[in-house]
Write a protein that holds these residues in place. Structure first.
Motif, PDB file in Angstrom:
ATOM      1  N   LEU A 273       0.829  -1.205   0.000  1.00  0.00           N
ATOM      2  CA  LEU A 273       0.000   0.000   0.000  1.00  0.00           C
ATOM      3  C   LEU A 273       0.863   1.255   0.000  1.00  0.00           C
ATOM      4  N   ARG A 274       1.974   1.212   0.738  1.00  0.00           N
ATOM      5  CA  ARG A 274       2.882   2.358   0.716  1.00  0.00           C
ATOM      6  C   ARG A 274       3.503   2.542  -0.669  1.00  0.00           C
ATOM      7  N   GLN A 275       3.803   1.431  -1.337  1.00  0.00           N
ATOM      8  CA  GLN A 275       4.371   1.508  -2.682  1.00  0.00           C
ATOM      9  C   GLN A 275       3.360   2.095  -3.662  1.00  0.00           C
ATOM     10  N   VAL A 276       2.083   1.704  -3.497  1.00  0.00           N
ATOM     11  CA  VAL A 276       1.037   2.282  -4.340  1.00  0.00           C
ATOM     12  C   VAL A 276       0.948   3.782  -4.109  1.00  0.00           C
ATOM     13  N   ALA A 277       0.899   4.191  -2.837  1.00  0.00           N
ATOM     14  CA  ALA A 277       0.767   5.613  -2.512  1.00  0.00           C
ATOM     15  C   ALA A 277       1.907   6.424  -3.112  1.00  0.00           C
ATOM     16  N   ALA A 278       3.111   5.878  -3.056  1.00  0.00           N
ATOM     17  CA  ALA A 278       4.267   6.604  -3.562  1.00  0.00           C
ATOM     18  C   ALA A 278       4.302   6.658  -5.083  1.00  0.00           C
TER      19      ALA A 278
END
Length: 396
Positions: A273-278
């Motif tokens: 999810l953090r990778q998606v957000a970034a």
């Protein structure tokens, strides 16, 4: 609902909001991995469960408190103020949400999307005559906005609580507990409700009778909604993600599509999810997506024990609430409906204690096989709901 006399809702300052969000995000994925059946549909609300156990944490001590902190990632100081701050950022209604007209017909040309309705309600129900510690009641009132209602668990307490659930979810969830043992002395409950319309609806010609391939390789026929527009998009090795913003809000759904044959579960991990957000950037997207309408009911007790939460059920120390209490039931129910115009979702958790953009087609995203979803509050990266669609034609 009675409130603690003289106690008003606090305005939190310097609350450890990011820590609480990290904890509930990690917990949500751990629970999802423990309970989700990859061949069926799943929806849970990490937010709702965390609120319920956050309230329980306000009365916990000793090993019970330590276990709750470890499983939910509650920070050593200020978790209740953080939940208070989160409510203030997310909630849009004061009191129970209004029941929407679910039979209303939308007109793509003239209907402007409405602002979202988001409600978070916390409740405490206690046995008549039961002494409850005042500091616990004060924390629930000042940080969670929860009053206390006295009931008789030897009579129809379940009916009273279920009526509260029905009201707080605008009728989407009618029942929290099937029954409550007469030995129950206290119930902590949380309800989360969301009704949000897409910033841009799916107004392109839908693909009828499309093939959706389930995890086991079998296929079903379904209708794929379609829109071609500028959307925020991210991709990585073996996955694509599209952000669908809800109108007039900081809320969005992330549609997380793995490569065909891969499990969507990996895409709900906190790191993913953090990778998606970034990685989200605006580009033209041609999106094909089925609608869905299903719910999930969970008896949390077995799952939480697998995650390391044992003391609360067996040898609990909730001395900050009252003496000799253990959690006898932990129930979570959630459901979600997604269509061309938006999303309506609700979740409840109960703890029973005994003793229009321009058209573009640059990138194709086709969710015609199992995919994950997460409804996010973008400023805080809080997952309100997470889940996956394994068969859009199934109702559970």
């Amino acid at each position: 609902m009675l409130t603690v006399e003289g106690v008003s809702r606090e305005v939190p300052k310097n609350a450890p909001l990011a820590e609480v969000v990290r904890g509930l995000t990690a917990f949500g994925h751990a629970l999802y991995e423990t309970t989700a059946n990859t061949t069926a549909n799943t929806v849970i609300s990490p937010l709702s469960i965390a609120y319920a156990f956050g309230m329980a944490r306000a009365g916990a001590a000793g090993a019970t408190a330590s276990e709750l902190d470890k499983v939910f990632g509650f920070p050593a100081a200020g978790p209740h103020a953080a939940f208070n701050a989160l409510s203030r950022q997310i909630v849009t209604v004061d009191g129970p949400p209004p029941a929407p007209d679910r039979k209303a017909v939308r007109d793509a040309q003239s209907s402007e999307p409405s602002a979202p309705v988001v409600g978070i309600a916390n409740g405490l129900f206690t046995q008549q005559g039961m002494p409850v510690k005042q500091e616990f009641l004060r924390t629930l009132a000042s940080q969670y906005g929860a009053g206390v209602r006295t009931v008789d668990f030897g009579e129809d307490a379940a009916g009273v609580i279920n009526a509260w659930v029905d009201e707080q979810t605008a009728g989407r969830i009618k029942k929290l507990f099937e029954r409550l043992d007469a030995a129950t002395r206290l119930v902590i409950a949380n309800a989360v409700y969301l009704k949000a319309e897409w910033e841009q609806g799916f107004t392109d010609q839908p693909e009828e009778n499309a093939t959706f391939t389930r995890a086991d390789g079998s296929t079903v026929r379904t209708r794929l909604m379609r829109q071609s527009s500028d959307l925020r998009y991210a991709s990585g090795s073996g996955w694509q993600a599209v952000e669908l913003p809800y109108a007039k809000s900081d809320l969005a759904m992330w549609v997380l599509v793995p490569q065909s044959g891969a499990s969507p579960a990996e895409l709900l991990k906190p790191d993913a999810l953090r990778q998606v957000a970034a990685g989200l950037t605006t580009t033209g997207v041609d999106l094909s997506l089925p609608g869905w309408d299903f719910g999930t009911d969970l008896d949390l007790k077995a799952a939480l024990k697998k995650l390391g939460l044992n003391a609360v059920f067996d040898d609990a120390d909730f001395s900050g609430i009252a003496d000799d209490l253990v959690i006898s039931q932990a129930v979570h129910r959630a459901n979600i409906t997604v269509d061309e115009w938006g999303t309506e979702a609700a979740a409840v958790t109960g703890l029973a204690f005994a003793v229009s953009a321009r058209v573009r087609q640059d990138i194709e995203v086709r969710a015609d096989h199992p995919f994950a979803f997460a409804i996010m509050h973008r400023p805080t990266s809080t997952p309100l709901f997470i889940g996956h669609v394994g068969d859009p034609t199934a109702s559970a």
